[in-house]
Design a protein around this motif. Structure first.
Motif, PDB file in Angstrom:
ATOM      1  N   SER A 285     117.758  67.851  67.318  1.00 13.86           N
ATOM      2  CA  SER A 285     116.563  67.196  66.792  1.00 13.86           C
ATOM      3  C   SER A 285     116.369  67.501  65.311  1.00 13.86           C
ATOM      4  CB  SER A 285     115.335  67.658  67.575  1.00 13.86           C
ATOM      5  OG  SER A 285     115.116  69.028  67.341  1.00 13.86           O
ATOM      6  N   ASP A 289     115.732  64.643  62.616  1.00 12.41           N
ATOM      7  CA  ASP A 289     114.531  64.637  61.775  1.00 12.41           C
ATOM      8  C   ASP A 289     114.893  64.719  60.301  1.00 12.41           C
ATOM      9  OD1 ASP A 289     112.872  64.421  63.902  1.00 12.41           O
ATOM     10  OD2 ASP A 289     112.653  66.575  64.176  1.00 12.41           O
ATOM     11  N   SER A 305     109.046  52.011  64.565  1.00 10.44           N
ATOM     12  CA  SER A 305     108.119  52.870  65.303  1.00 10.44           C
ATOM     13  C   SER A 305     107.171  52.053  66.154  1.00 10.44           C
ATOM     14  CB  SER A 305     107.324  53.748  64.334  1.00 10.44           C
ATOM     15  OG  SER A 305     108.196  54.533  63.556  1.00 10.44           O
ATOM     16  N   ARG A 348     109.791  59.119  73.630  1.00 13.27           N
ATOM     17  CA  ARG A 348     110.141  58.118  72.615  1.00 13.27           C
ATOM     18  C   ARG A 348     108.887  57.407  72.092  1.00 13.27           C
ATOM     19  NH1 ARG A 348     114.442  55.195  70.769  1.00 13.27           N
ATOM     20  NH2 ARG A 348     114.091  52.983  70.315  1.00 13.27           N
ATOM     21  N   GLU A 351     106.999  59.724  69.728  1.00 15.15           N
ATOM     22  CA  GLU A 351     107.588  59.748  68.388  1.00 15.15           C
ATOM     23  C   GLU A 351     107.109  58.558  67.566  1.00 15.15           C
ATOM     24  OE1 GLU A 351     111.787  59.922  68.685  1.00 15.15           O
ATOM     25  OE2 GLU A 351     111.860  62.021  69.300  1.00 15.15           O
ATOM     26  N   SER A 355     104.658  58.511  64.200  1.00 17.57           N
ATOM     27  CA  SER A 355     105.065  57.842  62.969  1.00 17.57           C
ATOM     28  C   SER A 355     104.002  56.862  62.495  1.00 17.57           C
ATOM     29  CB  SER A 355     106.399  57.133  63.191  1.00 17.57           C
ATOM     30  OG  SER A 355     106.831  56.476  62.015  1.00 17.57           O
ATOM     31  N   VAL A 388     108.094  67.295  70.987  1.00 17.51           N
ATOM     32  CA  VAL A 388     108.055  66.166  70.044  1.00 17.51           C
ATOM     33  C   VAL A 388     106.950  66.369  69.014  1.00 17.51           C
ATOM     34  CG1 VAL A 388     107.559  63.693  69.846  1.00 17.51           C
ATOM     35  CG2 VAL A 388     109.085  64.508  71.644  1.00 17.51           C
ATOM     36  N   GLN A 392     107.221  66.731  64.901  1.00 14.70           N
ATOM     37  CA  GLN A 392     106.529  65.756  64.052  1.00 14.70           C
ATOM     38  C   GLN A 392     105.488  66.417  63.146  1.00 14.70           C
ATOM     39  OE1 GLN A 392     107.069  62.446  63.771  1.00 14.70           O
ATOM     40  NE2 GLN A 392     108.753  62.452  65.239  1.00 14.70           N
TER      41      GLN A 392
END
Length: 562
Positions: A285, A289, A305, A348, A351, A355, A388, A392
């Motif tokens: 990851s 990222d 996104s 998913r 994420e 975003s 996640v 982020q």
């Protein structure tokens, strides 16, 4: 020696801060996080366990005794040497939040400790007005408790009236339905039930008015006017806040009281996934990222996104943005229902949602506010979704550090780590340790988190991750920080540590940090050393070319054979 005008707990930390134990330092960091620091500390308090007395949620006596300890400071232009309680060296914001918190949890704090603390704060010749008001309230509460503790017998008339009143309440079996109807206004109903009995329209209208008034009081006027059209807006512009920071700090005490008196849903603990492949997943990851989250998001990435997030979740984005950017303490009560979508997302989708909300680029005060909300979120996030969020929220911020982390970032990190320690270790600490290039500031941050935030179980997890990496001077300092906590190591983990030390003996033959690490193993963990370990360590010391070589040889000889 410290200047009397010390008003911040920025890096480097003042030396007197080390007088507090680890739970107390964590509480002070949270109290200094901002105007809502008292609320954040109140929510983190159940998770701050006392080491000396595990049955207590927090050891108030030790904390307050340290606050009242006197410290020599230089006062005034002439720099006269005087003694001041450590309490008066705290930032004003921290003092305000501390007394707001004490006002809320006053019943759980020993009364003699409160009296001692109030005597210490009275030594300030020019106290903050808000702190003085909170101190007066605490003194008033102590005085009323002493006054109420004296029992006053009821007169004969009062006894008769009380007996008559009790008879009215208990009543007979035939009177109970009528009594229940009369007392219906004070019976707490579950969500979704009717506001009042169908046969009493006046009572139902009164309850409906009270409910409507309570809902309207939670929202500012301009928000109620635009509520119908807010979800249709594609862009969001931050309006000027209707509450100033000072009013924000003044209202945080009321918000805590509302939370104490309300009905909190029970925490539902979810099972976490197997941690066997967590380190490898975290390193993968990191590469993803690092490739996809550098700089501002482009229009194409925003579209990608949005494609990950279904329309039913995208409709919440404008409102979440508004709540994040709004600095009112009332926004939190509205944010918790909105944050429930975090439990409805797949990894998913989460994420993509992060975003769209631009959480990786949001200002650090906003980040701290978001992490404060996560403390109260129920049910807790799954391990995957928490990992996640960890990437982020924090990964790019920590990797790009070129100066000491701000107090807002540290407060956000400690809050998140207190609730989701395993995802925090696997999705943040491991990738940061594996990141290439020089990173002294990020390593300092990792060492501070290890020292103040992680429990022994997760310290062992971090050590196992370190043993899978190629060591550098910076990583050796992190290993020193883990072993400096004197965490108990199982035999398998200690064997791996000794093997690593043997492999790197020639590479770090002149390293003082490596020599200090050997000394820690031979002294702190002497009881773990077996005869096999001793023979290996003897060969390791043969390669050492530092000034500590003789001391290491003496320490090895003093290890008792097992």
């Amino acid at each position: 020696m410290h200047s009397a005008n010390l008003r911040g707990m920025e890096h480097p930390s003042p030396p007197w801060l080390r007088r507090f134990d680890r739970p107390s330092r964590l509480l002070l960091h949270t109290l200094t996080s901002g105007p809502s620091g008292a609320l954040a500390a109140f929510r983190a308090l159940p998770r701050v366990q006392s080491r000396s007395q595990p049955e207590e949620a927090f050891h108030w006596r030790s904390f307050i005794a340290t606050l009242c300890t006197e410290e020599p400071v230089l006062e005034g232009p002439a720099e006269a040497l005087i003694l001041k309680p450590l309490l008066l060296l705290l930032p004003v914001l921290c003092q305000r939040n501390l007394f707001s918190l004490l006002h809320t949890v006053q019943s759980t704090v020993p009364k003699d400790c409160l009296s001692q603390l109030l005597q210490a704060v009275r030594q300030d010749p020019s106290p903050d007005l808000w702190v003085r008001a909170l101190v007066d309230l605490l003194e008033q509460g102590l005085t009323e408790e002493r006054r109420c503790s004296t029992l006053v017998p009821l007169t004969t008339t009062c006894q008769q009236q009380l007996k008559h009143f009790c008879q009215k309440i208990t009543g007979t079996a035939q009177q109970k339905p009528e009594l229940e109807r009369k007392l219906n206004w004070c019976i707490s109903k579950p969500p979704g039930s009717e506001a009042g009995p169908a046969g009493d329209p006046d009572l139902a209208s009164q309850v409906k008015k009270r409910k409507k008034g309570a809902e309207e009081s939670l929202e500012p006027e301009w928000e109620r006017q635009k509520k119908k059209t807010r979800l249709d807006e594609v862009g969001f512009e931050l309006g000027q806040s209707t509450f100033q920071r000072g009013a924000d700090a003044a209202s945080v005490g009321d918000e805590i009281v509302r939370e104490v008196s309300g009905h909190e849903p029970a925490q539902s603990q979810r099972s976490q996934q197997d941690a066997g492949t967590e380190t490898r997943d975290a390193s993968q990851s990191l590469q993803q990222d690092a490739a996809g989250e550098v700089g501002d998001a482009s229009l194409d990435s925003q579209k990608d996104s949005a494609a990950k997030v279904p329309d039913s979740l995208q409709m919440h984005v404008p409102r979440l943005k508004m709540l994040l950017e709004k600095e009112s303490s009332q926004s939190e009560s509205a944010a918790l229902p909105a944050l429930q979508i975090l439990n409805e997302c797949s990894p998913r989708q989460l994420e993509g949602l992060c975003s769209l909300l631009q959480l990786s680029q949001c200002p650090e005060p906003v980040l701290m506010r978001f992490c404060t909300w996560l403390l109260a979120l129920t049910p807790v996030l799954s391990y995957t979704n928490a990992a996640v969020l960890t990437r982020q929220l924090f990964l790019q911020r920590v990797l790009s550090l070129t100066q000491p982390a701000s107090r807002h970032l540290m407060a956000a990190l400690t809050s998140f780590c207190s609730k989701y320690p395993r995802p925090f270790c696997c999705a943040l600490i491991a990738p940061v340790l594996q990141a290439p290039g020089e990173g002294s500031e990020r390593m300092k941050l990792v060492c501070e988190v290890i020292e103040d935030c992680l429990e022994p179980e997760y310290l062992r997890l971090v050590l196992s991750q370190l043993l899978e990496m190629s060591w550098s001077e910076e990583l050796i300092t992190v290993v020193l920080g883990v072993l400096g906590r004197q965490v108990e190591l199982p035999p398998e983990l200690f064997n791996r540590l000794v093997l690593n030390l043997c492999r790197m003996a020639q590479e770090f033959a002149t390293s003082m940090n490596y020599a200090k690490l050997l000394m820690t193993v031979l002294t702190v963990y002497a009881s773990n050393v077996t005869p096999t370990h001793r023979s290996h360590m003897a060969s390791v010391l043969g390669h050492n070319r530092t000034a500590l070589k003789k001391s290491l040889q003496v320490a090895l000889e003093q290890v008792a054979p097992r």
